[in-house]
Design a protein around this motif. Structure first.
Motif, mmCIF file in Angstrom:
data_model
loop_
_atom_site.group_PDB
_atom_site.id
_atom_site.type_symbol
_atom_site.label_atom_id
_atom_site.label_comp_id
_atom_site.label_asym_id
_atom_site.label_seq_id
_atom_site.Cartn_x
_atom_site.Cartn_y
_atom_site.Cartn_z
ATOM 1 N N SER A 77 18.843 17.607 -33.677
ATOM 2 C CA SER A 77 19.703 18.780 -33.807
ATOM 3 C C SER A 77 18.941 20.088 -33.628
ATOM 4 C CB SER A 77 20.369 18.783 -35.192
ATOM 5 O OG SER A 77 21.095 19.973 -35.411
ATOM 6 N N LYS A 78 19.614 21.062 -33.026
ATOM 7 C CA LYS A 78 19.121 22.437 -33.037
ATOM 8 C C LYS A 78 19.012 22.882 -34.491
ATOM 9 C CE LYS A 78 18.070 26.441 -31.144
ATOM 10 N NZ LYS A 78 16.780 26.607 -30.442
ATOM 11 N N VAL A 182 22.402 17.355 -30.756
ATOM 12 C CA VAL A 182 23.387 18.186 -31.436
ATOM 13 C C VAL A 182 23.077 19.661 -31.176
ATOM 14 C CG1 VAL A 182 24.456 18.785 -33.642
ATOM 15 C CG2 VAL A 182 23.611 16.453 -33.266
ATOM 16 N N ALA A 183 24.079 20.375 -30.675
ATOM 17 C CA ALA A 183 23.967 21.820 -30.461
ATOM 18 C C ALA A 183 24.815 22.531 -31.508
ATOM 19 C CB ALA A 183 24.440 22.186 -29.055
ATOM 20 N N VAL A 204 29.697 23.041 -34.254
ATOM 21 C CA VAL A 204 28.731 21.967 -34.071
ATOM 22 C C VAL A 204 29.246 21.094 -32.934
ATOM 23 C CG1 VAL A 204 27.634 19.945 -35.101
ATOM 24 C CG2 VAL A 204 28.101 21.965 -36.507
ATOM 25 N N GLU A 205 28.398 20.836 -31.951
ATOM 26 C CA GLU A 205 28.819 20.027 -30.805
ATOM 27 C C GLU A 205 27.881 18.837 -30.640
ATOM 28 O OE1 GLU A 205 29.618 20.466 -25.992
ATOM 29 O OE2 GLU A 205 29.762 22.231 -27.290
ATOM 30 N N PHE A 206 28.438 17.634 -30.792
ATOM 31 C CA PHE A 206 27.686 16.409 -30.543
ATOM 32 C C PHE A 206 27.715 16.155 -29.035
ATOM 33 C CE2 PHE A 206 29.405 16.012 -34.876
ATOM 34 C CZ PHE A 206 28.234 15.823 -35.580
ATOM 35 N N ASP A 229 20.884 24.548 -23.656
ATOM 36 C CA ASP A 229 21.997 25.020 -22.829
ATOM 37 C C ASP A 229 23.290 25.078 -23.632
ATOM 38 O OD1 ASP A 229 20.289 25.247 -20.702
ATOM 39 O OD2 ASP A 229 20.999 23.455 -19.640
ATOM 40 N N ALA A 230 23.564 24.017 -24.388
ATOM 41 C CA ALA A 230 24.803 23.967 -25.159
ATOM 42 C C ALA A 230 24.776 24.966 -26.312
ATOM 43 C CB ALA A 230 25.041 22.550 -25.680
ATOM 44 N N SER A 231 23.637 25.090 -26.997
ATOM 45 C CA SER A 231 23.549 26.026 -28.120
ATOM 46 C C SER A 231 23.694 27.467 -27.652
ATOM 47 C CB SER A 231 22.214 25.846 -28.856
ATOM 48 O OG SER A 231 22.156 24.585 -29.501
#
Length: 257
Positions: A77-78, A182-183, A204-206, A229-231
């Motif tokens: 995770s970030k 996880v972002a 929160v994005e899995f 990128d996602a965060s």
């Protein structure tokens, strides 16, 4: 801003009161199997998240829950905030953390960490300690636990240059299981080194799981790129929401004035 300050102050007081409450509730788990203390920890996490929404108007949105694999797993995770250190637990059956050994010396809280079989590490002990940590983590994961790890090693402020440790790749290779990236954008709402808590939608994005079998180098590259990128995308969306929210607050204050 005065309202946000007061709400933050109230939340922090209630947060630690809640922590004490759950530590008292958890006393019987000392004579129970490990699952007992893990279940109490999940209730603590859920109640703290609920309290954040009620007091600070910080909502939480979870995306990609359907991507979470069952069974043994690495969760990478970030790490922008203290928030994710407890908020990810409820999604996993047997969560496992690697943490500073000093935390296990705290009365009750540290004892519960030991009861939950968390892995304490002495960061000053050098390579031998790191190898022992990796061995224990791999063994626990192979026995069905979900290792929640923060590849940057410590909390990083929003917009800070990412600094991913190479050790996550070694743990991934040793464990031989799927990794779930996880972002998130928690740093906008629960910044590090301050008691301020800000309203908005914490996301929160899995992300898509990475299968076992990648080389350590390939894994490190893919995990860092995917999470960053996602965060970054979530942070930008969170900032737009906050700008709109604070704009409405200022307009309302001006109208009252």
């Amino acid at each position: 801003m005065v309202s946000i300050f007061l709400r933050s102050l109230v939340y922090n007081v209630l947060f630690y009161m809640l922590l004490v409450f759950w530590q008292i509730v958890a006393i019987p788990t000392f004579i129970m199997p490990r699952r007992g203390i893990l279940n109490v920890a999940k209730y603590w996490a859920r109640s703290s998240i609920w309290l954040l929404r009620v007091v600070c108007n910080t909502k939480v949105e979870y995306r990609g829950i359907e991507k979470i694999p069952k069974g043994p797993l690495i969760v990478a995770s970030k790490h922008q905030s203290m928030w994710e250190t407890f908020a990810l637990m409820p999604f996993f059956d047997q969560p496992l953390y690697i943490l500073k050994r000093d935390l296990t010396w705290i009365p009750f809280f540290g004892w519960y960490l030991i009861k939950a079989d968390m892995i304490g590490i002495d960061r000053d002990a050098g390579a031998k300690s790191l190898k022992d940590m990796a061995r224990r983590a791999a063994e626990a994961v192979r026995h069905g636990r979900q290792l929640i790890i923060f590849p940057e090693g410590t909390r990083r402020p929003v917009d800070a240059e990412p600094h991913y440790k190479s050790g996550i790749g070694l743990i991934y290779v040793d464990c031989g299981v799927t990794c779930l990236p996880v972002a998130l954008n928690s740093g906008l709402f629960w910044p590090r080194r301050t008691f301020m808590r800000y309203p908005g939608t914490l996301v929160v994005e899995f992300l898509d799981p990475l299968p076992p079998g990648l080389s350590s180098k390939d894994f490190n590259t893919r995990i860092a790129t995917g999470i960053e990128d996602a965060s970054n995308r979530l942070v930008e969306a969170g900032r737009r929401e906050q700008a709109q929210l604070f704009g409405r607050v200022k307009s309302s204050a001006a109208a009252k004035g």
